[in-house]
Enzyme design. Structure first.
Site, PDB file in Angstrom:
ATOM      1  N   TYR A  98       0.823  -1.203   0.000  1.00  0.00           N
ATOM      2  CA  TYR A  98       0.000   0.000   0.000  1.00  0.00           C
ATOM      3  C   TYR A  98       0.862   1.260   0.000  1.00  0.00           C
ATOM      4  O   TYR A  98       0.446   2.299  -0.524  1.00  0.00           O
ATOM      5  CB  TYR A  98      -0.951  -0.008   1.199  1.00  0.00           C
ATOM      6  CG  TYR A  98      -2.134  -0.917   0.994  1.00  0.00           C
ATOM      7  CD1 TYR A  98      -3.296  -0.443   0.386  1.00  0.00           C
ATOM      8  CD2 TYR A  98      -2.092  -2.250   1.391  1.00  0.00           C
ATOM      9  CE1 TYR A  98      -4.381  -1.273   0.185  1.00  0.00           C
ATOM     10  CE2 TYR A  98      -3.172  -3.088   1.197  1.00  0.00           C
ATOM     11  CZ  TYR A  98      -4.314  -2.601   0.584  1.00  0.00           C
ATOM     12  OH  TYR A  98      -5.394  -3.433   0.375  1.00  0.00           O
ATOM     13  N   GLU A 140      -7.927  -7.419   5.371  1.00  0.00           N
ATOM     14  CA  GLU A 140      -7.147  -8.486   4.743  1.00  0.00           C
ATOM     15  C   GLU A 140      -6.376  -9.298   5.785  1.00  0.00           C
ATOM     16  O   GLU A 140      -6.266 -10.533   5.661  1.00  0.00           O
ATOM     17  CB  GLU A 140      -6.210  -7.872   3.695  1.00  0.00           C
ATOM     18  CG  GLU A 140      -6.969  -7.362   2.472  1.00  0.00           C
ATOM     19  CD  GLU A 140      -6.268  -6.235   1.733  1.00  0.00           C
ATOM     20  OE1 GLU A 140      -5.035  -6.066   1.914  1.00  0.00           O
ATOM     21  OE2 GLU A 140      -6.948  -5.508   0.986  1.00  0.00           O
ATOM     22  N   TYR A 206     -11.420 -18.030  -9.937  1.00  0.00           N
ATOM     23  CA  TYR A 206     -12.475 -18.901 -10.452  1.00  0.00           C
ATOM     24  C   TYR A 206     -13.389 -19.321  -9.309  1.00  0.00           C
ATOM     25  O   TYR A 206     -12.925 -19.744  -8.239  1.00  0.00           O
ATOM     26  CB  TYR A 206     -11.869 -20.145 -11.121  1.00  0.00           C
ATOM     27  CG  TYR A 206     -11.020 -19.800 -12.329  1.00  0.00           C
ATOM     28  CD1 TYR A 206     -11.618 -19.396 -13.526  1.00  0.00           C
ATOM     29  CD2 TYR A 206      -9.636 -19.848 -12.270  1.00  0.00           C
ATOM     30  CE1 TYR A 206     -10.844 -19.061 -14.632  1.00  0.00           C
ATOM     31  CE2 TYR A 206      -8.859 -19.518 -13.357  1.00  0.00           C
ATOM     32  CZ  TYR A 206      -9.461 -19.121 -14.545  1.00  0.00           C
ATOM     33  OH  TYR A 206      -8.695 -18.785 -15.640  1.00  0.00           O
ATOM     34  N   GLY A 269     -24.780 -17.134 -18.720  1.00  0.00           N
ATOM     35  CA  GLY A 269     -23.500 -17.578 -19.241  1.00  0.00           C
ATOM     36  C   GLY A 269     -22.676 -18.304 -18.204  1.00  0.00           C
ATOM     37  O   GLY A 269     -23.194 -19.092 -17.403  1.00  0.00           O
ATOM     38  N   PRO A 274     -20.722 -19.924  -9.711  1.00  0.00           N
ATOM     39  CA  PRO A 274     -21.007 -19.829  -8.273  1.00  0.00           C
ATOM     40  C   PRO A 274     -22.435 -20.230  -7.943  1.00  0.00           C
ATOM     41  O   PRO A 274     -22.696 -20.758  -6.853  1.00  0.00           O
ATOM     42  CB  PRO A 274     -20.758 -18.342  -7.961  1.00  0.00           C
ATOM     43  CG  PRO A 274     -20.969 -17.638  -9.250  1.00  0.00           C
ATOM     44  CD  PRO A 274     -20.483 -18.587 -10.304  1.00  0.00           C
TER      45      PRO A 274
END
Length: 392
Positions: A98, A140, A206, A269, A274
């Site tokens: 950062y 995070e 993915y 599509g 998910p």
């Protein structure tokens, strides 16, 4: 919370910064990659850089965060921050990076805006940046602690590969070391890193498309073009049984919650990946809740998991399936030809919805859900690539 002095300055300069923000982010990335070419080679998505979508996403997030600070000073845009934090965690972004971003971003701001960047203006926007950066660093850090990782990727072996359509394949992955599979929630994704022919180590995310025992399952659509489809093409050409891939822990803020409310699962599509994972979870747990499963595709042969979609819906005690094809290959009901249209469905106002697919599809479905009385806070979406749609 932004200090009052800085809030006044940001409010006054936001129109100027906002008007130049894409120029600023363009200069930022040029500076960053000139100083750190390894970031473009091994961290940033070269496809998103080439088509400009990453620049637009960064510009949008900075402007949205600054606007939120001055327009809603007592609220933090946690939904936006959580989405970014999950993406960063899946890529292994670290706190010290950062500072690197800060240095090149503020050099770009000075380059583009020149004398308009007075010490007072610089100080105010520094405060905006570090409020956002420190919030993301904390989020995070928490995600890394929960996953038991520091963002590193772990070797997984491809144990099977299944063709879903002509350009979509499902890969079943198991830890190469034989260790346990990390826990995950329906709707989450993993990052996969591959070494390409030019030596770059590119990363793509993915969605987990199922719930296999002892492994993780991802489904990949081959995307034409280079660099846009360089990783998906590599996987389709080279990832066969026995191939070892570097895979992150599962991340993602769009997670199917186990609750009693009706649920709408809408995809188009390859956005089915998910959603099929969520359906598999619901079917596997015998969920009694009302389920409305919706999918849109070009045609039957392009519909990945077409049979699985119907099978999973049939296993649920209170579920219905609705499918639209833009160009059906055989006989198909007229009212299901074209694009997804929820206006004829009985969508309960207390439903929670999960969407995944192209942005125009999600915007249209979101509008229809809002018109049906579903609150905006109960409509969740997953975006493949940079998130340029922050309106919720």
């Amino acid at each position: 919370m932004l200090s009052e002095k800085s809030a006044q300055t940001v409010r006054a300069t936001l129109p100027v910064v906002g008007a130049a923000i894409e120029q600023i982010t363009g200069s930022f990335y040029s500076r960053l990659f000139a100083a750190h070419p390894e970031l473009l080679r091994d961290l940033f998505n070269r496809g998103n850089q080439a088509d400009g979508s990453q620049k637009q996403a960064l510009a949008g997030s900075i402007a949205a965060f600054a606007s939120a600070l001055v327009n809603h000073p007592d609220e933090r845009p946690d939904a936006m921050l959580a989405r970014i934090a999950h993406k960063h965690a899946s890529l292994g972004v670290t706190g010290p990076q950062y500072q690197v971003v800060h240095d090149h971003l503020f050099a770009a701001i000075v380059e583009v805006l020149g004398e308009a960047v007075t010490p007072e203006v610089a100080e105010a926007w520094e405060e905006v940046y570090w409020l956002m950066a420190n919030a993301l660093i904390a989020l995070e850090q928490r995600l890394y602690e929960e996953s038991g990782t520091r963002g590193e990727r772990r070797p997984y072996t491809v144990v099977s590969r299944t063709a879903e359509t002509a350009d979509v394949a499902t890969f079943l992955l198991r830890p190469a070391d034989g260790g346990p599979v990390p826990s995950h929630r329906p709707g989450q994704y993993v990052s996969v890193q591959v070494e390409l022919a030019d030596g770059a180590h590119q990363i793509r995310q993915y969605s987990l498309s199922g719930r296999p025992e002892g492994g993780l399952q991802i489904t990949v659509k081959r995307v034409a073009g280079d660099p846009a489809g360089e990783v998906s093409t590599h996987l389709h050409r080279h990832a066969d049984e026995g191939t070892v891939l570097l895979v992150s822990a599962p991340f993602g803020d769009v997670q199917l919650a186990d609750e009693d409310r009706p649920v709408v699962l809408a995809s188009a599509g390859i956005g089915c990946t998910p959603i099929i994972g969520m359906l598999a979870h619901l079917a596997g747990t015998g969920a009694p809740r009302k389920v409305i499963a919706v999918h849109g595709d070009r045609q039957e042969s392009a519909h990945a998991f077409r049979e699985e979609f119907g099978r999973l819906v049939a296993k649920l005690p209170d579920a219905e399936a609705h499918v639209w094809y833009e160009h059906p290959e055989g006989e198909w009901p007229v009212d299901r030809t074209g694009r997804v249209d929820l206006t004829g469905l009985a969508v309960p106002a207390d439903a929670v919805a999960y969407l995944c697919g192209p942005l125009p599809f999600m915007r249209a479905v979101r509008t229809q859900l809002l018109e049906a009385g579903v609150p905006a806070a109960d409509i969740h979406y997953e975006v493949f690539g940079p998130d340029m749609w922050l309106g919720r």
